[in-house]
Design an enzyme around this catalytic site. Sequence first.
Site, PDB file in Angstrom:
ATOM      1  N   HIS A   1      -0.026 -21.303  47.061  1.00 42.39           N
ATOM      2  CA  HIS A   1       1.190 -21.992  47.486  1.00 42.39           C
ATOM      3  C   HIS A   1       1.172 -23.426  46.968  1.00 42.39           C
ATOM      4  O   HIS A   1       0.137 -24.080  47.057  1.00 42.39           O
ATOM      5  CB  HIS A   1       1.284 -22.009  49.009  1.00 42.39           C
ATOM      6  CG  HIS A   1       2.448 -22.814  49.503  1.00 42.39           C
ATOM      7  ND1 HIS A   1       3.732 -22.317  49.457  1.00 42.39           N
ATOM      8  CD2 HIS A   1       2.536 -24.079  50.009  1.00 42.39           C
ATOM      9  CE1 HIS A   1       4.567 -23.239  49.942  1.00 42.39           C
ATOM     10  NE2 HIS A   1       3.851 -24.310  50.269  1.00 42.39           N
TER      11      HIS A   1
ATOM     12  N   GLY B   1       0.828  -1.203   0.000  1.00 40.18           N
ATOM     13  CA  GLY B   1       0.000   0.000   0.000  1.00 40.18           C
ATOM     14  C   GLY B   1       0.859   1.248   0.000  1.00 40.18           C
ATOM     15  O   GLY B   1       1.849   1.333   0.726  1.00 40.18           O
TER      16      GLY B   1
HETATM   17  P1  FAD Z   1       5.610  -5.307  12.071  1.00 43.56           P
HETATM   18  O1  FAD Z   1       5.365  -6.487  12.917  1.00 43.56           O
HETATM   19  O2  FAD Z   1       6.983  -5.101  11.541  1.00 43.56           O
HETATM   20  O3  FAD Z   1       4.544  -5.387  10.883  1.00 43.56           O
HETATM   21  C1  FAD Z   1       4.512  -4.499   9.846  1.00 43.56           C
HETATM   22  C2  FAD Z   1       3.898  -5.175   8.635  1.00 43.56           C
HETATM   23  O4  FAD Z   1       3.614  -4.205   7.649  1.00 43.56           O
HETATM   24  C3  FAD Z   1       4.817  -6.196   7.967  1.00 43.56           C
HETATM   25  O5  FAD Z   1       4.104  -7.367   7.669  1.00 43.56           O
HETATM   26  C4  FAD Z   1       5.258  -5.491   6.678  1.00 43.56           C
HETATM   27  O6  FAD Z   1       5.564  -6.383   5.626  1.00 43.56           O
HETATM   28  C5  FAD Z   1       4.011  -4.697   6.375  1.00 43.56           C
HETATM   29  N1  FAD Z   1       4.229  -3.541   5.519  1.00 43.56           N
HETATM   30  C6  FAD Z   1       5.159  -2.552   5.650  1.00 43.56           C
HETATM   31  N2  FAD Z   1       5.003  -1.624   4.700  1.00 43.56           N
HETATM   32  C7  FAD Z   1       3.945  -2.035   3.934  1.00 43.56           C
HETATM   33  C8  FAD Z   1       3.286  -1.492   2.794  1.00 43.56           C
HETATM   34  N3  FAD Z   1       3.664  -0.324   2.273  1.00 43.56           N
HETATM   35  N4  FAD Z   1       2.259  -2.183   2.286  1.00 43.56           N
HETATM   36  C9  FAD Z   1       1.865  -3.366   2.806  1.00 43.56           C
HETATM   37  N5  FAD Z   1       2.427  -3.920   3.875  1.00 43.56           N
HETATM   38  C10 FAD Z   1       3.459  -3.256   4.437  1.00 43.56           C
HETATM   39  N6  FAD Z   1       8.297  -7.911  20.703  1.00 43.56           N
HETATM   40  C11 FAD Z   1       7.695  -8.355  21.827  1.00 43.56           C
HETATM   41  O7  FAD Z   1       6.839  -7.652  22.362  1.00 43.56           O
HETATM   42  N7  FAD Z   1       8.002  -9.581  22.371  1.00 43.56           N
HETATM   43  C12 FAD Z   1       8.928 -10.388  21.822  1.00 43.56           C
HETATM   44  O8  FAD Z   1       9.191 -11.479  22.324  1.00 43.56           O
HETATM   45  C13 FAD Z   1       9.598  -9.952  20.654  1.00 43.56           C
HETATM   46  N8  FAD Z   1      10.525 -10.733  20.062  1.00 43.56           N
HETATM   47  C14 FAD Z   1      11.120 -10.316  18.913  1.00 43.56           C
HETATM   48  C15 FAD Z   1      12.069 -11.131  18.334  1.00 43.56           C
HETATM   49  C16 FAD Z   1      12.709 -10.755  17.177  1.00 43.56           C
HETATM   50  C17 FAD Z   1      13.742 -11.651  16.546  1.00 43.56           C
HETATM   51  C18 FAD Z   1      12.333  -9.517  16.541  1.00 43.56           C
HETATM   52  C19 FAD Z   1      12.980  -9.093  15.258  1.00 43.56           C
HETATM   53  C20 FAD Z   1      11.389  -8.696  17.127  1.00 43.56           C
HETATM   54  C21 FAD Z   1      10.774  -9.079  18.319  1.00 43.56           C
HETATM   55  N9  FAD Z   1       9.828  -8.276  18.952  1.00 43.56           N
HETATM   56  C22 FAD Z   1       9.238  -8.693  20.108  1.00 43.56           C
HETATM   57  C23 FAD Z   1       9.421  -6.965  18.393  1.00 43.56           C
HETATM   58  C24 FAD Z   1       8.106  -7.093  17.640  1.00 43.56           C
HETATM   59  O9  FAD Z   1       8.239  -8.060  16.626  1.00 43.56           O
HETATM   60  C25 FAD Z   1       7.708  -5.753  17.050  1.00 43.56           C
HETATM   61  O10 FAD Z   1       7.674  -4.776  18.073  1.00 43.56           O
HETATM   62  C26 FAD Z   1       6.329  -5.822  16.408  1.00 43.56           C
HETATM   63  O11 FAD Z   1       6.300  -6.790  15.389  1.00 43.56           O
HETATM   64  C27 FAD Z   1       5.937  -4.461  15.829  1.00 43.56           C
HETATM   65  O12 FAD Z   1       4.686  -4.559  15.257  1.00 43.56           O
HETATM   66  P2  FAD Z   1       4.227  -3.636  14.032  1.00 43.56           P
HETATM   67  O13 FAD Z   1       2.863  -4.103  13.682  1.00 43.56           O
HETATM   68  O14 FAD Z   1       4.461  -2.223  14.380  1.00 43.56           O
HETATM   69  O15 FAD Z   1       5.242  -3.968  12.841  1.00 43.56           O
END
Ligand code: FAD
Length: 474
Positions: A451, A122
């Site tokens: 407990h 998007g």
């Molecule tokens: P994201 O999860 O990054 O999702 C964004 C989505 O938008 C993606 O699917 C992307 O492809 C899509 N997107 C982007 N631009 C576009 C576009 N223009 N059009 C269509 N789609 C698009 N957090 C925790 O709280 N607990 C944990 O245990 C934890 N473990 C983690 C382990 C690892 C290895 C990593 C890398 C991260 C971890 N995190 C954890 C962090 C967590 O994954 C992120 O904080 C969270 O995923 C953020 O959510 P979000 O929806 O903002 O972004």
Amino acid sequence: MTEKYDLIVIGAGPAGYVAAIHAAQSGLKTACIDRTVGKDDKPAPGGTCLNVGCIPSKALLDSTKHFSHLQHDYAEHGIVAENISMNVSTMLARKDKIVSQLTGGITQLFKANKVSFYHGTGELTANNMVNVEIVGGESVQLQADNILLASGSSAIEIPSIKFDGEYIIDNIGALEISEVPAKLGVIGAGVIGLELGSVWGRLGSEVTILEALPEFLPAADKDIARLAAREFKKQKLEIRLNTLVKSAQVIDGEVVVVIENKAGEEQLSFDRLLVAVGRRAYTDGLLAADSGVTLTERGQIEVDDNCLTSATNVYAVGDAVRGPMLAHKASEEGIAVVNRIAGKYAHLDFNTIPWVIYTDPEIAWVGKTEQQLKEQGVDYKSGSFPFAANGRALAGGSPAGMVKLLADATTDELLGAHIVGANASELIAECVVTMEFHGSSEDLAMIVHAHPTLSEAVHEAALNVQKKAIHRAN
Ligand code: FAD
Ligand code: AMP
């Protein structure tokens, strides 16, 4: 023809998919756009969290925890396990199955809640118009009264250390290593470096974590960080502080890394190098020149306290904006925006967002650390309790760690809770609830805890704030 919605969400990570479902449940005509393609070539909504973050990392952490306990800890229970081995491809396949089960589940939830899902990329243009380039070909145009940007984040690449997907890898690569590397280098002793370093360390890799800062886990309470460092040392997870990684190059199938420490420059070599130096907001291809949305100097989408961007009725949440990069922060921020759009009051208190590191032992905290309270000149009192004095921890074979609580010296309001130990990720929840309700350490101390449970350590730490713990010298 342009399809019209009340709300279009771009990105279906924990920020976007949760917001989309909540919006549809709140009566808004909602679309959600995400471009992720799963390993089965199907759409894989769920973002970083479900595909290459929280869930797959926890799947590997759990598999390798069982393996490690079987190797090192179960003999005292009388369990004799000889010649045990780990089939890495089975472990990875199990992780992949969990991921596709969960991403498929979101597709079903979208259908059940009548969220229109568009599998594509998007791009926001002027007047809340969104062009969607559908995976596999055609484009569609959508328009909405409100837009929610939830495009998430991607791993930061160090300019002199380019990812190659095989030897020099990010979180995605580190969740896919098909053979246990003899020597794994990790840059960054943050959450991701520690968790993924633990996974491969438990399978036999010699893991060296290289951290530029002089202090281990500076965001955690000092006592907790010290205890955790001691446990990681026992697990032979080598953490080298004050060590800046300057460059890395693949030479003859080995990653040769140049580090700089107090002694000067040194070369180290590894079979694989995981770069886990943080994540950056991801906005590539998201905003057309006329979208009206501005970015900060750090590349995050600029938002106000209500997650409103510089464009009218365009909001942004999750990893793409300021604040902790945590899945639960992302989700709750998305819900709060939807509630505001629906005309309700919504507020998210960053101070009561729990942080968890899923190492063994786990580390979890909420609220202020002792060093923050000192810096802010807050008059506080503290109470702690070691798991070594908790019956359930001993019975279960997890005596490492402690609970530490910090409360206001005058009002006794709970200001911070810090746990290192088994199940810290679950134990922190009652401290979060207490803080949300502005409860006191006395409230926690007066609550009946079952407990024998690990939660009794939280209870005893609360009693210790008044120097009235039963099972320790106060
Ligand atoms: P994201 O999860 O990054 O999702 C964004 C989505 O938008 C993606 O699917 C992307 O492809 C899509 N997107 C982007 N631009 C576009 C576009 N223009 N059009 C269509 N789609 C698009 N957090 C925790 O709280 N607990 C944990 O245990 C934890 N473990 C983690 C382990 C690892 C290895 C990593 C890398 C991260 C971890 N995190 C954890 C962090 C967590 O994954 C992120 O904080 C969270 O995923 C953020 O959510 P979000 O929806 O903002 O972004
Ligand atoms: P986090 O942001 O919590 O994932 O942690 C990333 C860690 O990587 C931080 O503690 C940084 O200090 C560390 N870091 C960043 N760049 C380098 C580098 N070039 N060498 C060593 N450590 C680094």
